[in-house]
Design a protein around this motif. Structure first.
Motif, PDB file in Angstrom:
ATOM      1  N   ARG A 192     -29.534  81.551  21.842  1.00  0.00           N
ATOM      2  CA  ARG A 192     -29.094  80.206  22.196  1.00  0.00           C
ATOM      3  C   ARG A 192     -29.643  79.212  21.190  1.00  0.00           C
ATOM      4  NH1 ARG A 192     -30.712  77.188  27.820  1.00  0.00           N
ATOM      5  NH2 ARG A 192     -29.782  75.170  27.377  1.00  0.00           N
ATOM      6  N   LEU A 193     -28.788  78.357  20.663  1.00  0.00           N
ATOM      7  CA  LEU A 193     -29.193  77.317  19.724  1.00  0.00           C
ATOM      8  C   LEU A 193     -28.894  75.962  20.321  1.00  0.00           C
ATOM      9  CD1 LEU A 193     -28.839  77.301  15.902  1.00  0.00           C
ATOM     10  CD2 LEU A 193     -28.053  75.307  17.187  1.00  0.00           C
ATOM     11  N   SER A 194     -29.895  75.109  20.390  1.00  0.00           N
ATOM     12  CA  SER A 194     -29.725  73.758  20.918  1.00  0.00           C
ATOM     13  C   SER A 194     -30.436  72.783  20.003  1.00  0.00           C
ATOM     14  CB  SER A 194     -30.275  73.650  22.341  1.00  0.00           C
ATOM     15  OG  SER A 194     -31.646  74.016  22.366  1.00  0.00           O
ATOM     16  N   LEU A 195     -30.078  71.520  20.100  1.00  0.00           N
ATOM     17  CA  LEU A 195     -30.658  70.484  19.259  1.00  0.00           C
ATOM     18  C   LEU A 195     -31.746  69.745  20.012  1.00  0.00           C
ATOM     19  CD1 LEU A 195     -27.720  68.858  17.274  1.00  0.00           C
ATOM     20  CD2 LEU A 195     -29.362  70.552  16.514  1.00  0.00           C
ATOM     21  N   GLU A 196     -32.904  69.600  19.361  1.00  0.00           N
ATOM     22  CA  GLU A 196     -34.002  68.837  19.939  1.00  0.00           C
ATOM     23  C   GLU A 196     -33.872  67.361  19.578  1.00  0.00           C
ATOM     24  OE1 GLU A 196     -37.735  70.469  21.048  1.00  0.00           O
ATOM     25  OE2 GLU A 196     -35.966  70.844  22.286  1.00  0.00           O
ATOM     26  N   ASP A 231     -20.583  76.278  16.233  1.00  0.00           N
ATOM     27  CA  ASP A 231     -19.794  75.132  15.788  1.00  0.00           C
ATOM     28  C   ASP A 231     -19.832  74.047  16.850  1.00  0.00           C
ATOM     29  OD1 ASP A 231     -18.996  76.273  13.342  1.00  0.00           O
ATOM     30  OD2 ASP A 231     -17.430  77.429  14.359  1.00  0.00           O
ATOM     31  N   ASP A 232     -19.566  72.822  16.435  1.00  0.00           N
ATOM     32  CA  ASP A 232     -19.571  71.669  17.349  1.00  0.00           C
ATOM     33  C   ASP A 232     -20.882  71.592  18.121  1.00  0.00           C
ATOM     34  OD1 ASP A 232     -16.998  70.973  16.574  1.00  0.00           O
ATOM     35  OD2 ASP A 232     -16.096  72.313  18.055  1.00  0.00           O
ATOM     36  N   ILE A 233     -21.994  71.734  17.382  1.00  0.00           N
ATOM     37  CA  ILE A 233     -23.312  71.697  18.017  1.00  0.00           C
ATOM     38  C   ILE A 233     -23.592  70.312  18.579  1.00  0.00           C
ATOM     39  CG2 ILE A 233     -25.770  72.092  17.648  1.00  0.00           C
ATOM     40  CD1 ILE A 233     -24.962  73.861  15.257  1.00  0.00           C
ATOM     41  N   ALA A 234     -23.248  69.286  17.820  1.00  0.00           N
ATOM     42  CA  ALA A 234     -23.439  67.893  18.243  1.00  0.00           C
ATOM     43  C   ALA A 234     -22.540  67.017  17.400  1.00  0.00           C
ATOM     44  CB  ALA A 234     -24.899  67.493  18.113  1.00  0.00           C
ATOM     45  N   GLN A 235     -22.533  65.726  17.698  1.00  0.00           N
ATOM     46  CA  GLN A 235     -21.749  64.766  16.943  1.00  0.00           C
ATOM     47  C   GLN A 235     -22.646  63.629  16.474  1.00  0.00           C
ATOM     48  OE1 GLN A 235     -18.451  63.801  19.574  1.00  0.00           O
ATOM     49  NE2 GLN A 235     -17.135  65.224  18.457  1.00  0.00           N
ATOM     50  N   VAL A 236     -22.354  63.125  15.298  1.00  0.00           N
ATOM     51  CA  VAL A 236     -23.138  62.050  14.722  1.00  0.00           C
ATOM     52  C   VAL A 236     -22.190  61.013  14.140  1.00  0.00           C
ATOM     53  CG1 VAL A 236     -23.322  63.237  12.505  1.00  0.00           C
ATOM     54  CG2 VAL A 236     -25.039  61.526  13.137  1.00  0.00           C
ATOM     55  N   CYS A 237     -22.595  59.739  14.238  1.00  0.00           N
ATOM     56  CA  CYS A 237     -21.780  58.631  13.726  1.00  0.00           C
ATOM     57  C   CYS A 237     -22.207  58.336  12.284  1.00  0.00           C
ATOM     58  CB  CYS A 237     -21.953  57.403  14.606  1.00  0.00           C
ATOM     59  SG  CYS A 237     -20.949  56.001  14.090  1.00  0.00           S
ATOM     60  N   VAL A 238     -21.278  58.436  11.351  1.00  0.00           N
ATOM     61  CA  VAL A 238     -21.553  58.233   9.925  1.00  0.00           C
ATOM     62  C   VAL A 238     -20.929  56.909   9.491  1.00  0.00           C
ATOM     63  CG1 VAL A 238     -21.329  59.200   7.609  1.00  0.00           C
ATOM     64  CG2 VAL A 238     -21.514  60.732   9.591  1.00  0.00           C
ATOM     65  N   VAL A 239     -21.769  56.029   8.929  1.00  0.00           N
ATOM     66  CA  VAL A 239     -21.297  54.726   8.457  1.00  0.00           C
ATOM     67  C   VAL A 239     -21.736  54.541   7.014  1.00  0.00           C
ATOM     68  CG1 VAL A 239     -21.348  53.716  10.756  1.00  0.00           C
ATOM     69  CG2 VAL A 239     -23.356  53.530   9.287  1.00  0.00           C
ATOM     70  N   ILE A 246     -32.530  66.982  11.296  1.00  0.00           N
ATOM     71  CA  ILE A 246     -32.344  67.370  12.692  1.00  0.00           C
ATOM     72  C   ILE A 246     -33.344  68.479  13.014  1.00  0.00           C
ATOM     73  CG2 ILE A 246     -29.900  66.756  12.708  1.00  0.00           C
ATOM     74  CD1 ILE A 246     -29.253  69.746  12.564  1.00  0.00           C
ATOM     75  N   THR A 247     -33.619  68.660  14.297  1.00  0.00           N
ATOM     76  CA  THR A 247     -34.515  69.728  14.746  1.00  0.00           C
ATOM     77  C   THR A 247     -33.762  70.613  15.724  1.00  0.00           C
ATOM     78  OG1 THR A 247     -36.432  68.284  14.500  1.00  0.00           O
ATOM     79  CG2 THR A 247     -36.727  70.285  15.806  1.00  0.00           C
ATOM     80  N   CYS A 248     -33.737  71.895  15.413  1.00  0.00           N
ATOM     81  CA  CYS A 248     -33.052  72.869  16.265  1.00  0.00           C
ATOM     82  C   CYS A 248     -34.064  73.720  17.013  1.00  0.00           C
ATOM     83  CB  CYS A 248     -32.154  73.778  15.425  1.00  0.00           C
ATOM     84  SG  CYS A 248     -30.825  72.926  14.582  1.00  0.00           S
ATOM     85  N   LYS A 249     -33.623  74.215  18.145  1.00  0.00           N
ATOM     86  CA  LYS A 249     -34.422  75.158  18.927  1.00  0.00           C
ATOM     87  C   LYS A 249     -33.606  76.431  19.109  1.00  0.00           C
ATOM     88  CE  LYS A 249     -36.713  75.743  23.408  1.00  0.00           C
ATOM     89  NZ  LYS A 249     -36.987  75.114  24.728  1.00  0.00           N
TER      90      LYS A 249
END
Length: 438
Positions: free
Chosen positions: A327-331, A422-430, A345-348
């Motif tokens: 299991r991979l999740s984002l901290e 895939d699609d682990i998380a979403q980030v807003c890029v400006v 980013i930090t993954c667990k």
């Protein structure tokens, strides 16, 4: 022997009546305007009607109570196959979760003293036969015009056909043993329609990825309103539960349904609960992964004049989340990042297997918008069962907007098995200019 000889008359008579609370008397108000032909006649008659409320004569509900007009049970002949007659029952229905109460009376209609009277009451359901008699001891004697009374109670826990079997045995003055019984049939209906939905939380914060949200939809399928006294979730031993059905207003916790929690006929209400694994189980990813039993709902309501009903659902079960063996999740991940600037980013990574050790290799694959910084294909080392490791990664985005973090791949060298994320998380890029202006 004459097979058509008349049936012998018994010295005792059995009477059975279902006990229910009375209902408020209702009338149909008939009124008219003063300029109409009757004038004030209808209004005056309503004021003189003792069943109306003084000062509010046009209300349908009155101040008087109406007692049940019949037994509320279908009586059948002895030793016959139970079946519904054409007669319909006009009293309030019996619903699952309510308490069925009945009054049983055995009266001596003869001028003889009857001895050794034994009254037995059993309730036959589709799955079992229950003895409802308060006492199994026989009454020594019953004089003429005297009776034996008993009140039985039973919390109804099954829907469908129920048969109350009342049996009476006694001995006459001549020493002859007599016996007869009667059947009383009634239907138990379902008062509520309960539907549940489970949502396995998939967040970018590992502290909440094991949360389970339960949505319970409760519909009143009776013909009268209900007062919902309590709707709670009793969790299994691995979870703690938090009710999400209240709001904090002026420092006080108030129900989202208001101060009057009435549920009208055919209305539906939705309740929401959040379940979190207890600390001793949250650390064991393999254990939480396989948990399907969540708990059970406890529902308590009241109907007209405070008659209480209670239902407990069976153990609610969910589909176990498909995390796989790894299991991979984002901290941690920033909410907003600059275009073409690296961010961290930090993954667990968790070994969800409870039996075997893994030897993992991390590969980072670029996408059209996400570019990973660092060495792909590096060895992460051995990961023991139900253990985790934290991993810091750097990446950048070449496209503005809301971008999906994808392209991570883990390979277990022991089993030659690959896991893609895939699609682990979403980030807003400006762009940097937009961020400086803001």
């Amino acid at each position: 022997m004459d097979v058509n000889q008349p049936k012998q008359e018994h010295l005792l008579a059995l009477k059975v009546m279902r006990l229910t609370k009375p209902t408020l008397f209702t009338n149909v108000p008939v009124t008219c305007e003063e300029r109409d032909l009757p004038g004030d006649l209808f209004n005056q008659l309503m004021k003189e009607d003792p069943s109306t409320v003084k000062g509010a004569e046009i209300l349908m509900l009155g101040e008087m109570l109406t007692l049940p007009q019949n037994f509320g049970l279908y009586c059948m002949r002895e030793n016959t196959v139970p079946s519904f007659p054409s007669l319909s029952c006009s009293v309030r229905n019996i619903f699952l979760g309510e308490t069925f109460s009945s009054y049983i009376s055995v009266h001596n209609d003869s001028n003889q003293v009857v001895k050794d009277i034994l009254v037995k009451a059993d309730l036959q359901t589709s799955s079992q036969r229950l003895n409802l008699s308060a006492s199994s001891a026989a009454v020594a004697e019953l004089k003429p015009d005297c009776c034996i009374d008993d009140v039985i109670h039973h919390e109804v826990k099954e829907i469908g056909t129920h048969i109350l079997v009342c049996a009476v045995s006694y001995t006459t003055q001549a020493g002859e043993k007599m016996y007869f019984r009667k059947f009383f049939k009634f239907q138990v209906l379902k008062p509520l329609d309960v539907k549940t939905k489970f949502y396995n939380a998939e967040s970018d914060l590992s502290s909440v990825t094991d949360e389970v949200f339960l949505e319970a939809q409760i519909q009143n399928i009776t013909t009268s309103p209900m007062f919902m006294e309590k709707v709670s979730l009793e969790p299994s031993i691995m979870y703690n539960v938090a009710e999400l059905n209240t709001v904090n207003k002026a420092g006080e916790s108030m129900s989202t349904f208001g101060s009057r929690t009435y549920l009208q006929p055919m209305d539906t209400r939705q309740y929401l609960y959040c379940l979190k694994p207890k600390q001793e189980f949250a650390e064991k990813a393999g254990v939480i992964k396989g948990v399907t039993v969540i708990g059970k709902l406890d529902i308590v309501w009241k109907t007209n004049l405070g008659e209480r009903g209670r239902l407990q659902t069976s153990q609610l079960q969910r589909m176990a989340p498909g995390y796989g063996d790894v299991r991979l999740s984002l901290e941690t991940i920033p909410d907003t990042v600059n275009l073409e600037e690296p961010f961290d980013i930090t993954c667990k990574i968790t070994n969800c297997s409870s039996e075997r050790t893994m030897d993992l290799i991390l590969e980072m694959c670029n996408t059209n918008s996400i570019h990973w910084c660092g060495v792909s294909g590096r060895q992460l080392g051995k990961l023991h069962p139900s253990s985790s490791l934290h991993l810091a990664l750097t990446l950048l985005s070449s496209v503005q907007g809301l971008q999906s973090v994808s392209g991570l791949r883990l390979t277990d060298t022991f089993l030659k098995r690959t896991y893609e994320y895939d699609d682990i998380a979403q980030v807003c890029v400006v762009s940097s200019e937009v961020k400086e202006e803001s």
